[in-house]
Design a protein around this motif. Sequence first.
Motif, short mmCIF file in Angstrom:
data_model
loop_
_atom_site.label_atom_id
_atom_site.label_comp_id
_atom_site.label_asym_id
_atom_site.label_seq_id
_atom_site.Cartn_x
_atom_site.Cartn_y
_atom_site.Cartn_z
N CYS A 5 0.53 -1.40 -0.02
CA CYS A 5 -0.35 -0.19 -0.22
C CYS A 5 0.84 1.41 0.13
N THR A 6 0.59 2.45 -0.80
CA THR A 6 1.51 4.04 -0.88
C THR A 6 0.70 4.59 -0.33
N HIS A 7 -0.78 4.19 0.23
CA HIS A 7 -1.53 5.09 1.24
C HIS A 7 -2.30 6.50 -0.74
N CYS A 8 -2.61 6.26 -1.31
CA CYS A 8 -2.23 6.69 -2.60
C CYS A 8 -3.85 7.50 -1.98
N GLY A 9 -4.93 6.06 -1.20
CA GLY A 9 -6.08 7.29 -1.39
C GLY A 9 -7.43 6.62 -2.08
N VAL A 10 -6.90 6.23 -3.33
CA VAL A 10 -7.67 5.50 -4.03
C VAL A 10 -9.12 4.78 -3.91
N CYS A 11 -8.61 4.59 -3.17
CA CYS A 11 -10.04 3.21 -2.37
C CYS A 11 -10.99 4.21 -1.48
N VAL A 12 -10.63 4.82 -0.64
CA VAL A 12 -11.28 5.33 0.27
C VAL A 12 -12.64 5.41 -0.13
N PRO A 13 -12.36 6.91 -0.93
CA PRO A 13 -14.15 6.78 -0.93
C PRO A 13 -14.62 5.61 -2.25
N MET A 14 -15.03 4.76 -2.11
CA MET A 14 -14.89 3.82 -3.46
C MET A 14 -15.32 2.72 -2.05
N CYS A 15 -15.74 2.15 -1.23
CA CYS A 15 -16.01 1.29 -0.06
C CYS A 15 -17.30 1.68 0.42
N PRO A 16 -17.68 1.19 -0.12
CA PRO A 16 -18.98 1.54 0.43
C PRO A 16 -19.46 1.12 1.65
N VAL A 17 -18.82 0.75 2.51
CA VAL A 17 -19.07 0.75 3.89
C VAL A 17 -17.94 0.84 4.76
N LEU A 18 -17.13 2.54 4.01
CA LEU A 18 -16.34 3.45 4.76
C LEU A 18 -15.38 2.80 5.08
N ALA A 19 -14.42 1.67 4.92
CA ALA A 19 -13.86 0.80 5.98
C ALA A 19 -12.36 1.58 5.87
N PHE A 20 -12.20 1.93 4.52
CA PHE A 20 -10.64 2.89 5.03
C PHE A 20 -11.22 4.30 5.52
N HIS A 21 -10.11 4.59 6.46
CA HIS A 21 -9.82 6.21 7.28
C HIS A 21 -8.98 6.47 6.99
N VAL A 22 -8.25 7.67 6.20
CA VAL A 22 -7.05 8.50 6.51
C VAL A 22 -6.48 8.97 7.72
N GLU A 23 -5.47 8.19 8.24
CA GLU A 23 -4.83 9.28 9.59
C GLU A 23 -4.78 10.93 9.04
N PRO A 24 -5.30 11.49 10.18
CA PRO A 24 -5.42 12.72 9.25
C PRO A 24 -3.58 13.87 9.33
N GLU A 25 -2.91 13.27 10.21
CA GLU A 25 -1.68 13.86 10.76
C GLU A 25 -0.99 13.25 9.82
N THR A 26 -1.15 12.04 9.60
CA THR A 26 0.02 11.52 8.69
C THR A 26 -0.31 11.15 7.10
N LYS A 27 -1.45 11.20 7.25
CA LYS A 27 -2.23 11.18 5.64
C LYS A 27 -2.15 9.36 5.22
N LYS A 28 -1.85 8.70 6.38
CA LYS A 28 -2.01 6.79 6.11
C LYS A 28 -3.40 6.32 6.35
N VAL A 29 -3.63 4.94 5.04
CA VAL A 29 -5.02 5.02 4.69
C VAL A 29 -4.97 3.99 4.90
N ILE A 30 -5.90 3.89 6.58
CA ILE A 30 -6.08 2.54 7.58
C ILE A 30 -7.02 1.81 7.15
N PHE A 31 -6.76 0.45 6.80
CA PHE A 31 -8.00 -0.21 6.67
C PHE A 31 -8.62 -1.01 8.03
#
Length: 135
Positions: A85-111
Motif C-alpha cells: 500500500c502506497t496510501h494513494c487514497g484511491v480506495c477510500v471513497p470507493m468503499c461502500p461501507v467506509l472501511a478505510f480511514h485516513v489518519e489526519p496527521e500522517t495521511k496514512k490509509v488505515i483499513f
Amino acid sequence: MYAKKIVLHFPHSLVNKPILHKLSRDYELEFNILRASITPDEEGLLVLELKGDEPDYKNALEYLKKEGVKVQTLAQDVIMDEEKCTHCGVCVPMCPVLAFHVEPETKKVIFIQDECIACGVCVDICPMNAMEVKI
Ligand code: SF4
Ligand code: SF4
C-alpha cells in the motif's frame, strides 16, 4: 426464520429493474438494505439482509443469478498488504461501507477490517494490488 447478509452486484443494465420487489412478492423474503452504492464502473452494489424460509431464499438466489446479478455471501475475508500500500487514497471513497480511514496527521490509509463486507471493489481498483481476498 432464515437470515443471511449478502452483497448483490448489479450490471448497469439491471440497475433499474424491480428485482427487490420480486424478492418480496414472489419469494416472500423480507429485506433490509444495509448499504447501496454505484461502483466506478457503474455497477450497482447492494448489501442486504434477507429473511424468510430457507427454500424461498435458495430459489430467490437462483432467480437473481439467472437475471445476471452476481451474488456474494459475506464469508470471505479481505486483507491489506501493508508493504504494497502506497496510501494513494484511491480506495477510500470507493468503499461502500467506509472501511478505510485516513489518519489526519500522517495521511496514512488505515483499513478497518471489522467494517469490511468483502465486496471486492478495492481489490479490483487498487493500483498496487495491495488489497487481496484471503483464500
Ligand atoms: S488504493 Fe491500494 S495503494 Fe491506494 S490506499 Fe488503497 S490499498 Fe493503499
Ligand atoms: S472489500 Fe474493500 S471496498 Fe469492499 S467493503 Fe471491504 S474494504 Fe470496502
